[in-house]
Write a protein that holds these residues in place. Sequence first.
Motif, mmCIF file in Angstrom:
data_model
loop_
_atom_site.group_PDB
_atom_site.id
_atom_site.type_symbol
_atom_site.label_atom_id
_atom_site.label_comp_id
_atom_site.label_asym_id
_atom_site.label_seq_id
_atom_site.Cartn_x
_atom_site.Cartn_y
_atom_site.Cartn_z
ATOM 1 N N LEU A 160 -3.204 79.477 0.071
ATOM 2 C CA LEU A 160 -3.424 78.337 0.425
ATOM 3 C C LEU A 160 -4.373 77.620 -0.832
ATOM 4 O O LEU A 160 -4.083 76.396 -1.088
ATOM 5 C CB LEU A 160 -4.359 78.061 1.533
ATOM 6 N N PHE A 161 -4.916 78.596 -1.203
ATOM 7 C CA PHE A 161 -5.739 78.183 -2.504
ATOM 8 C C PHE A 161 -4.833 77.733 -3.777
ATOM 9 O O PHE A 161 -5.331 76.531 -4.310
ATOM 10 C CB PHE A 161 -6.854 79.162 -3.075
ATOM 11 N N ASP A 162 -3.854 78.508 -4.243
ATOM 12 C CA ASP A 162 -3.152 78.061 -5.217
ATOM 13 C C ASP A 162 -2.343 77.118 -4.956
ATOM 14 O O ASP A 162 -1.984 76.074 -5.743
ATOM 15 C CB ASP A 162 -2.518 79.228 -5.961
ATOM 16 N N GLY A 167 -2.609 73.514 -6.884
ATOM 17 C CA GLY A 167 -1.352 72.608 -6.967
ATOM 18 C C GLY A 167 -1.110 71.218 -6.458
ATOM 19 O O GLY A 167 -1.555 70.234 -7.390
ATOM 20 N N HIS A 168 -1.452 70.848 -5.111
ATOM 21 C CA HIS A 168 -1.381 69.679 -4.515
ATOM 22 C C HIS A 168 -2.654 69.024 -5.089
ATOM 23 O O HIS A 168 -2.476 67.661 -5.285
ATOM 24 C CB HIS A 168 -1.255 69.644 -3.093
ATOM 25 N N HIS A 169 -3.846 69.568 -4.917
ATOM 26 C CA HIS A 169 -5.008 68.502 -5.184
ATOM 27 C C HIS A 169 -5.261 68.259 -6.735
ATOM 28 O O HIS A 169 -5.479 67.338 -7.224
ATOM 29 C CB HIS A 169 -6.072 69.278 -4.614
ATOM 30 N N LEU A 170 -5.267 69.490 -7.735
ATOM 31 C CA LEU A 170 -5.570 69.356 -8.911
ATOM 32 C C LEU A 170 -4.358 69.017 -9.621
ATOM 33 O O LEU A 170 -4.530 68.739 -11.012
ATOM 34 C CB LEU A 170 -6.397 70.604 -9.352
ATOM 35 N N GLY A 171 -3.168 69.270 -9.207
ATOM 36 C CA GLY A 171 -1.884 69.198 -10.036
ATOM 37 C C GLY A 171 -1.734 70.034 -11.067
ATOM 38 O O GLY A 171 -1.134 69.631 -12.214
ATOM 39 N N MET A 172 -2.313 71.275 -10.952
ATOM 40 C CA MET A 172 -2.126 72.362 -11.988
ATOM 41 C C MET A 172 -0.634 72.907 -11.873
ATOM 42 O O MET A 172 -0.045 73.182 -10.813
ATOM 43 C CB MET A 172 -3.198 73.394 -11.793
ATOM 44 N N LEU A 174 0.950 76.173 -12.706
ATOM 45 C CA LEU A 174 0.512 77.594 -12.710
ATOM 46 C C LEU A 174 1.475 78.732 -13.754
ATOM 47 O O LEU A 174 2.614 78.392 -13.171
ATOM 48 C CB LEU A 174 0.003 78.475 -11.426
ATOM 49 N N ASP A 175 1.234 78.975 -14.566
ATOM 50 C CA ASP A 175 2.189 79.971 -15.488
ATOM 51 C C ASP A 175 2.292 81.292 -14.912
ATOM 52 O O ASP A 175 1.354 81.815 -13.949
ATOM 53 C CB ASP A 175 1.851 79.572 -16.969
ATOM 54 N N ARG A 176 3.156 81.918 -15.339
ATOM 55 C CA ARG A 176 3.297 83.433 -15.002
ATOM 56 C C ARG A 176 2.117 84.140 -15.040
ATOM 57 O O ARG A 176 1.543 85.007 -14.122
ATOM 58 C CB ARG A 176 4.347 84.098 -15.651
ATOM 59 N N GLU A 177 1.328 84.075 -16.021
ATOM 60 C CA GLU A 177 0.137 84.719 -16.246
ATOM 61 C C GLU A 177 -1.099 84.430 -15.147
ATOM 62 O O GLU A 177 -1.649 85.228 -14.698
ATOM 63 C CB GLU A 177 -0.509 84.509 -17.496
ATOM 64 N N ASP A 178 -1.277 82.878 -14.856
ATOM 65 C CA ASP A 178 -1.961 82.662 -13.818
ATOM 66 C C ASP A 178 -1.590 83.251 -12.617
ATOM 67 O O ASP A 178 -2.482 83.865 -11.726
ATOM 68 C CB ASP A 178 -1.801 80.941 -13.600
ATOM 69 N N LEU A 179 -0.437 83.335 -12.149
ATOM 70 C CA LEU A 179 0.177 83.541 -10.788
ATOM 71 C C LEU A 179 -0.115 85.118 -10.725
ATOM 72 O O LEU A 179 -0.678 85.685 -9.607
ATOM 73 C CB LEU A 179 1.552 83.584 -10.687
ATOM 74 N N GLU A 342 -13.172 79.707 -14.199
ATOM 75 C CA GLU A 342 -14.085 79.060 -15.098
ATOM 76 C C GLU A 342 -13.415 78.108 -16.018
ATOM 77 O O GLU A 342 -13.838 76.862 -16.501
ATOM 78 C CB GLU A 342 -14.765 80.243 -15.778
ATOM 79 N N HIS A 343 -12.062 78.705 -16.708
ATOM 80 C CA HIS A 343 -11.704 78.173 -17.632
ATOM 81 C C HIS A 343 -10.335 77.382 -17.455
ATOM 82 O O HIS A 343 -9.905 76.489 -18.192
ATOM 83 C CB HIS A 343 -11.042 79.483 -18.734
ATOM 84 N N LYS A 344 -9.865 77.278 -16.258
ATOM 85 C CA LYS A 344 -8.730 76.215 -15.762
ATOM 86 C C LYS A 344 -9.084 75.617 -14.543
ATOM 87 O O LYS A 344 -8.847 74.129 -14.611
ATOM 88 C CB LYS A 344 -7.638 77.229 -15.491
ATOM 89 N N VAL A 345 -9.652 76.036 -13.536
ATOM 90 C CA VAL A 345 -9.930 75.358 -12.368
ATOM 91 C C VAL A 345 -11.076 74.555 -12.474
ATOM 92 O O VAL A 345 -10.931 73.099 -12.079
ATOM 93 C CB VAL A 345 -10.152 76.385 -11.071
ATOM 94 N N LYS A 346 -12.068 74.820 -12.923
ATOM 95 C CA LYS A 346 -13.431 73.983 -13.136
ATOM 96 C C LYS A 346 -12.985 72.799 -14.065
ATOM 97 O O LYS A 346 -13.473 71.643 -13.696
ATOM 98 C CB LYS A 346 -14.498 74.837 -13.470
ATOM 99 N N PRO A 347 -12.386 73.198 -15.268
ATOM 100 C CA PRO A 347 -11.919 71.980 -16.027
ATOM 101 C C PRO A 347 -11.022 71.048 -15.276
ATOM 102 O O PRO A 347 -11.113 69.618 -15.670
ATOM 103 C CB PRO A 347 -11.431 72.895 -17.302
ATOM 104 N N ALA A 348 -10.159 71.681 -14.459
ATOM 105 C CA ALA A 348 -9.246 70.636 -13.806
ATOM 106 C C ALA A 348 -10.002 69.578 -12.807
ATOM 107 O O ALA A 348 -9.582 68.508 -12.458
ATOM 108 C CB ALA A 348 -7.909 71.405 -13.316
ATOM 109 N N ILE A 349 -10.776 70.246 -12.482
ATOM 110 C CA ILE A 349 -11.775 69.564 -11.350
ATOM 111 C C ILE A 349 -12.417 68.478 -12.030
ATOM 112 O O ILE A 349 -12.542 67.145 -11.531
ATOM 113 C CB ILE A 349 -12.753 70.386 -10.579
#
Length: 358
Positions: A160-162, A167-172, A174-179, A342-349
Amino acid sequence: MSTPEAAQNSNAHDPRAAARTAWTRQVLGDPDAVPVRASTDAGFRSYWRVHTPDGSGLLKSVIVMDSPPDKEDVRPWLRIRALLESGGVRVPGVLAQDVDAGFLLLEDLGADTYLNVIDSGNADMLFDQAISQLLKLQTITPPDDIADYNEAMLARELRLFDEWFCGHHLGMNLDREDLQTLEDAYQFLIHCALAQPQVLVHRDFMPRNLMPVQAGLADVAQDGPAVLDFQDAVRGPIAYDPISLFKDAFLSWPPQRVTIWLELYHTRATAAGLPVPPLAQFMGDAELIGVQRHLKVIGIFARLQHRDNKPKYLADVPRFFGYLDEVLPHYPQLQGLQRFIEHKVKPAIKQLQAVAQA
């Protein structure tokens, strides 16, 4: 002020409200009864307070639970309620029911939950009483046919997080490395959860779902609050409910106090004969199942906004990232998740916030 005439006019535009009012009046034998909204929850149930004559010229207060059958079957609630009551857990009394229609008439336990009354001065006392009820709950042997908090359920919740927050909220995207980073963290958390001793788990044992039963009501519990919202109970990790209680969705406590309360729970659980591991292991178990819960709830809160049009819950998401910040640095297996946040989610927020303020 609500009147029978006002209720009738309102019900003309809402068939469910009309059915609720008609059932309430029929079961109470009171043609003037008017259900007034008492509260709602994150699901589809709603609660309605009714004042009706008690036969002695005074008014008594009761609660109507409205659980639309096509959205939220009331049977699991009734089943788990009976299970908890059989183990001595204080639960709301059922005065009347129509399972097919999705209506229950319940005793009125008052307007306040722990969330409304707890503060730094009374928290020790209230949490001690809450532990009393939790120990009763965890002592109940889970029925053979109750759901297990198994790998599939844990994984479904974590994703549910990703899916919903990233996905739905931040519009990120996610690439293969993220997943893969997320999958590695999820598998570690799942493995740790399944390794814990398994007991009956409420799954939302937190202040908003505990009510300090008021003196004067029937069957007042002397050693703990009434427990609500228990219909999703499962067999699962013993540390899940304690960490849910002390690292709440809607209020935060200093980490030092959380540690003291977890140690108190461990002492009392050990004395009660529950299968808690040694203290150091238990504290680690609580932290890690807490990470699973924090990620899940962040995802649920995003889903509540984007799927269910309930945006207020997202205001509490920063609390969960604070919980994660306290724990993730201590576990090498979760360093990838920490870097991702730290490097992807928080900047997207921050980017989403900047767009909203523009």
